[in-house]
Enzyme design. Structure first.
Site, PDB file in Angstrom:
ATOM      1  N   TYR A   1       0.760  -1.222  -0.002  1.00 31.58           N
ATOM      2  CA  TYR A   1       0.036  -0.208   0.031  1.00 31.58           C
ATOM      3  C   TYR A   1       0.915   1.197   0.049  1.00 31.58           C
ATOM      4  O   TYR A   1       0.466   2.097  -0.832  1.00 31.58           O
ATOM      5  CB  TYR A   1      -0.949   0.133   1.220  1.00 31.58           C
ATOM      6  CG  TYR A   1      -2.563  -0.597   0.912  1.00 31.58           C
ATOM      7  CD1 TYR A   1      -2.805  -1.774   0.559  1.00 31.58           C
ATOM      8  CD2 TYR A   1      -3.159   0.325   0.658  1.00 31.58           C
ATOM      9  CE1 TYR A   1      -3.711  -2.025   0.225  1.00 31.58           C
ATOM     10  CE2 TYR A   1      -4.574  -0.094   0.172  1.00 31.58           C
ATOM     11  CZ  TYR A   1      -4.923  -1.487   0.136  1.00 31.58           C
ATOM     12  OH  TYR A   1      -6.225  -1.707  -0.272  1.00 31.58           O
TER      13      TYR A   1
ATOM     14  N   GLU B   1       1.715   6.216  -7.240  1.00 33.15           N
ATOM     15  CA  GLU B   1       0.603   7.265  -7.620  1.00 33.15           C
ATOM     16  C   GLU B   1       1.053   8.691  -7.510  1.00 33.15           C
ATOM     17  O   GLU B   1       0.851   9.390  -8.356  1.00 33.15           O
ATOM     18  CB  GLU B   1      -0.543   6.773  -6.867  1.00 33.15           C
ATOM     19  CG  GLU B   1      -1.286   5.554  -7.077  1.00 33.15           C
ATOM     20  CD  GLU B   1      -2.363   5.228  -6.450  1.00 33.15           C
ATOM     21  OE1 GLU B   1      -2.977   5.936  -6.024  1.00 33.15           O
ATOM     22  OE2 GLU B   1      -2.770   3.999  -6.112  1.00 33.15           O
TER      23      GLU B   1
END
Length: 318
Positions: A242, A249
């Site tokens: 994560y 991103e």
């Protein structure tokens, strides 16, 4: 049994001939203070005494904390019967869901399709890079169609949570699905300059690895199956993936900001006399902050789930 008594280690044994038949397998439990052996009667009725012989054995003494006379025993049986009847009445009042099997079948199929889709993405990317020696730069053009399909289908997770089909909280589902779709459709899908960058490979790869364990875990949960290694992977692999996915991103957003500033794409021009233009690149800078907040929300949610499924549990002493 072998035990340590006043005369050291010895073998201890005793025999009791009960008044009436009992179940052949007693339940034994060892505590720090004593050994508890529970013997169940074959028929639940009142005994005049415990043993066939009228005189009680010398080594046998009653536990008055658990002692019941005949009236107490009858009252206890009556209470248990009433409790059983009340439970049956309550269960009969609860309406049965006629669509239970249909809902379960839908959830199984949804998770299976998503698992197959992300498995295809992961295997395709792995084979192309590590076996065929392809570069990072063509990831989007070879994988995007399947990723579009999987991430569009993932909108159903929000709907499933909204209508109560699953018990997952709504906010983490919204944060993950809309966050990914924003990166996929708005940033990567609308800018050809971004589609050939190596960061696309890492975004797609981290996303697919996470889902390789998440979707089969939920699919098996729908049919009441728990496979402990899969449960451990489901609630452990996200710990490195994560943050890495969020970092990839963020890099993608940072690389796209100059392109949106230069092209003016998605920028909003307000009418005169204000004559002000809201640059989309400025909104992306705000989105960067929201991105890390979203990662924190999901991280916190998954950490609570991990403690619930893999945390230490109280165990009875043997």
């Amino acid at each position: 049994a072998q035990g340590h008594g006043a005369k050291g280690d010895n073998i201890y044994e005793f025999q009791i001939e009960f008044l009436e038949p009992v179940e052949p397998k007693p339940v034994c439990r060892v505590t720090q203070r004593q050994l508890n052996i529970t013997v169940q009667k074959k028929e639940s009725n009142w005994w005049e005494r415990l043993t066939k012989q009228e005189k009680r054995p010398l080594f046998l003494a009653p536990d008055f904390d658990r002692w019941l006379d005949e009236s107490d025993a009858e009252m206890e049986l009556k209470e248990k019967e009433e409790e059983k009847i009340n439970k049956m009445k309550i269960e009969s009042r609860v309406p049965k869901d006629p669509f239970k099997h249909l809902k379960k079948g839908y959830l199984v199929m949804y998770n299976l399709v998503q698992f197959l889709g992300f498995s295809w993405i992961f295997v395709n990317m792995t084979v192309r890079l590590f076996i065929l020696g392809k570069s990072f730069y063509d990831t989007f053009h070879t994988i995007a169609d399947m990723m579009y399909f999987c991430q569009t289908l993932a909108l159903m997770e929000i709907m499933n949570s909204l209508i109560g089909l699953v018990r997952s909280p709504l906010i983490p589902a919204v944060v993950q699905v809309f966050g990914r779709n924003f990166i996929l459709f708005v940033v990567l899908g609308s800018l050809e300059e971004m589609q050939s960058k190596p960061v696309v490979f890492f975004i797609f790869y981290f996303w697919s690895i996470i889902e390789l364990f998440r979707y089969p875990y939920y699919m098996l949960s729908c049919i009441g199956i728990e496979w402990k290694p899969l449960t451990w992977l489901r609630y452990t692999t996200w710990i490195p993936l994560y943050p890495l996915g969020g970092l990839a991103e963020a890099v993608c957003i940072i690389q796209s900001i100059p392109i949106f500033s230069e092209t003016g794409k998605y920028s909003l021009g307000l009418p005169n006399p204000l004559n002000v233009t809201i640059q989309f690149s400025f909104l992306l800078q705000i989105y960067l902050i929201a991105l890390f907040l979203g990662v924190f929300v999901n991280f916190r949610h998954l950490y609570k789930q991990r403690k619930q499924h893999l945390g230490p549990k109280k165990r009875k002493m043997k």
